[in-house]
Design a protein around this motif. Structure first.
Motif, short mmCIF file in Angstrom:
data_model
loop_
_atom_site.label_atom_id
_atom_site.label_comp_id
_atom_site.label_asym_id
_atom_site.label_seq_id
_atom_site.Cartn_x
_atom_site.Cartn_y
_atom_site.Cartn_z
N VAL A 1 0.27 5.99 -3.37
CA VAL A 1 -0.03 7.50 -3.97
C VAL A 1 0.89 8.42 -2.94
O VAL A 1 1.31 7.97 -1.98
N LEU B 1 -9.40 5.35 -8.03
CA LEU B 1 -10.34 5.47 -6.94
C LEU B 1 -11.17 4.28 -6.98
O LEU B 1 -11.28 3.59 -5.68
N HIS C 1 -2.74 6.14 2.77
CA HIS C 1 -2.94 7.03 1.69
C HIS C 1 -4.08 6.68 0.78
O HIS C 1 -4.68 7.41 0.13
N GLU C 2 -4.09 5.60 0.50
CA GLU C 2 -5.29 5.21 -0.43
C GLU C 2 -6.73 5.46 0.23
O GLU C 2 -7.46 5.98 -0.42
N TYR C 3 -6.44 4.87 1.45
CA TYR C 3 -7.86 5.20 2.32
C TYR C 3 -8.08 6.70 2.38
O TYR C 3 -9.30 7.34 2.49
N GLY D 1 0.66 -1.08 0.02
CA GLY D 1 0.03 0.00 -0.10
C GLY D 1 0.88 1.28 0.25
O GLY D 1 2.15 1.19 -0.01
N ASP D 2 0.11 2.33 0.17
CA ASP D 2 0.81 3.81 -0.07
C ASP D 2 1.60 4.01 -1.39
O ASP D 2 2.67 4.23 -1.27
N MET E 1 -4.39 -2.26 0.76
CA MET E 1 -4.38 -0.80 0.98
C MET E 1 -3.72 -0.21 2.09
O MET E 1 -3.49 -0.80 2.85
N LEU F 1 1.10 4.37 -10.09
CA LEU F 1 -0.17 3.63 -9.89
C LEU F 1 -0.40 2.70 -11.17
O LEU F 1 -0.90 1.75 -11.03
N PHE G 1 -8.97 1.52 -5.72
CA PHE G 1 -8.54 1.44 -4.35
C PHE G 1 -9.63 0.43 -3.51
O PHE G 1 -9.15 -0.06 -2.63
N HIS H 1 -0.94 -1.23 -11.01
CA HIS H 1 -2.26 -1.67 -11.38
C HIS H 1 -2.34 -2.53 -12.78
O HIS H 1 -2.96 -3.62 -12.54
N THR I 1 -0.70 14.56 -5.24
CA THR I 1 -1.58 13.34 -6.16
C THR I 1 -2.68 14.23 -6.93
O THR I 1 -2.70 13.88 -8.28
#
Length: 323
Positions: free
Chosen positions: A51, A129, A80-82, A48-49, A77, A61, A132, A65, A114
């Protein structure tokens, strides 16, 4: 999900350092084939993180992805995604908030890089988004576990009952805006870790420029006696605080991850120096890549204890990700 036929490369917080990520993947023996980084026998697991903060967030990303979509990687997650989801998600009516994560100057500062990098790519941002929400908050693979900040079974087990894959939804994010709620506790503990309030109303300004009334704490120390025994962050506590004794109540409130538990890999904590296990069953892989530290991976095969020789990293030079 995870490919049981492969071994794994577990990778710490990327924070938009796309060129550094490519250097690490290359070092690990991955090659870009058909636009996707691939390895014939291994799968990358990101903590995670991806972003925020770094110079090539959108590119990072896309790398992660595309690897996930091709079955070459898996990503959980990070906070920072949260935070990005919470920033964009309207709060429930009657909450007194416009968004789950209020648009304060402090919060804006953390997500600004971001949003700036996606300003000309709103469709891309919308798609990420949505992606995520496909990132689980934890992975329990039996002999090893992944979580961004902290493994808390008292929260993970009921979360697993509600969301068997560990992937939350917009309703859960909205519910997390209510302080003390189950959703709030889950997102804070799993994605941000454990913390403790500084005594006597003290605050501490960290190396990131943010002022906090809390400090991050260890969740594995067996018999801590002082504040200094449990601090787990780059910013040292003032000497008089570090030497102050913990109360009986404070000790009992601490979480413990026992040594007989499965291997656990976390990110989040901005470590420094040479990558090494914290304990034989616990490793943090966040070594401050975006602050010109290291982007770190651990090469996991069939071992049941962390091997200090299996950390792989690339150092982040200032010219590499700022040119």
């Amino acid at each position: 999900m995870l490919d049981p036929a492969r071994s794994f490369d577990i990778i710490g917080d990327v924070h938009g350092c796309a060129q550094t990520l490519e250097r690490l993947l290359d070092t690990l023996g991955y090659a870009r084939v058909g636009g996707v980084w691939r390895h014939p026998r291994r799968q990358a697991l990101f903590l995670g993180d991806i972003v925020d903060r770094g110079p090539r967030i959108r590119e990072a990303l896309h790398i992660v992805h595309d690897m996930v979509e091709a079955g070459q990687a898996f990503c959980i997650m990070g906070n920072h995604e949260y935070n990005a989801l919470a920033w964009e998600t309207p709060a429930l009516p009657g909450s007194g908030k416009a968004y789950v994560r209020e648009h304060t100057p402090r919060h804006a500062r953390l997500i600004d890089e971001t949003l700036t990098q996606f300003a000309q790519h709103p469709g891309d941002w919308h798609d990420f988004l949505a992606w995520f929400y496909e990132m689980p908050l934890f992975v329990d693979a039996g002999r090893f576990r992944l979580v961004h900040a902290c493994w808390d079974p008292l929260l993970i087990e009921p979360l697993r009952q509600q969301y068997p894959r560990g992937c939350i939804d917009e309703h859960f994010v909205q519910a997390s805006a209510v302080s003390g709620s189950f959703a709030s506790n889950v997102c804070n503990r799993l994605l941000r870790g454990t913390d403790m309030r500084l005594p006597d109303g003290l605050t501490l300004t960290g190396g990131d420029g943010l002022t906090r009334a809390f400090f991050r704490t260890k969740f594995w120390e067996e018999d801590p006696q002082t504040y200094g025994d449990i601090v787990f962050q780059p910013d040292a506590l003032p000497a008089e605080v570090a030497s102050a004794p913990l109360s009986h109540t404070q000790k009992n409130a601490l979480l413990r991850y026992e040594e007989e538990e499965p291997l656990l890999f976390v990110g989040h904590y901005w470590r420094s120096g040479r990558p090494t296990p914290i304990r034989p069953n616990l490793a943090c892989l966040d070594y401050s890549a975006v602050l010109y530290g290291k982007l770190v991976a651990y090469r996991l095969d069939d071992e049941t204890r962390i091997d200090p020789h299996k950390f792989v990293w690339v150092d982040v030079d200032r010219p590499q990700d700022t040119q």
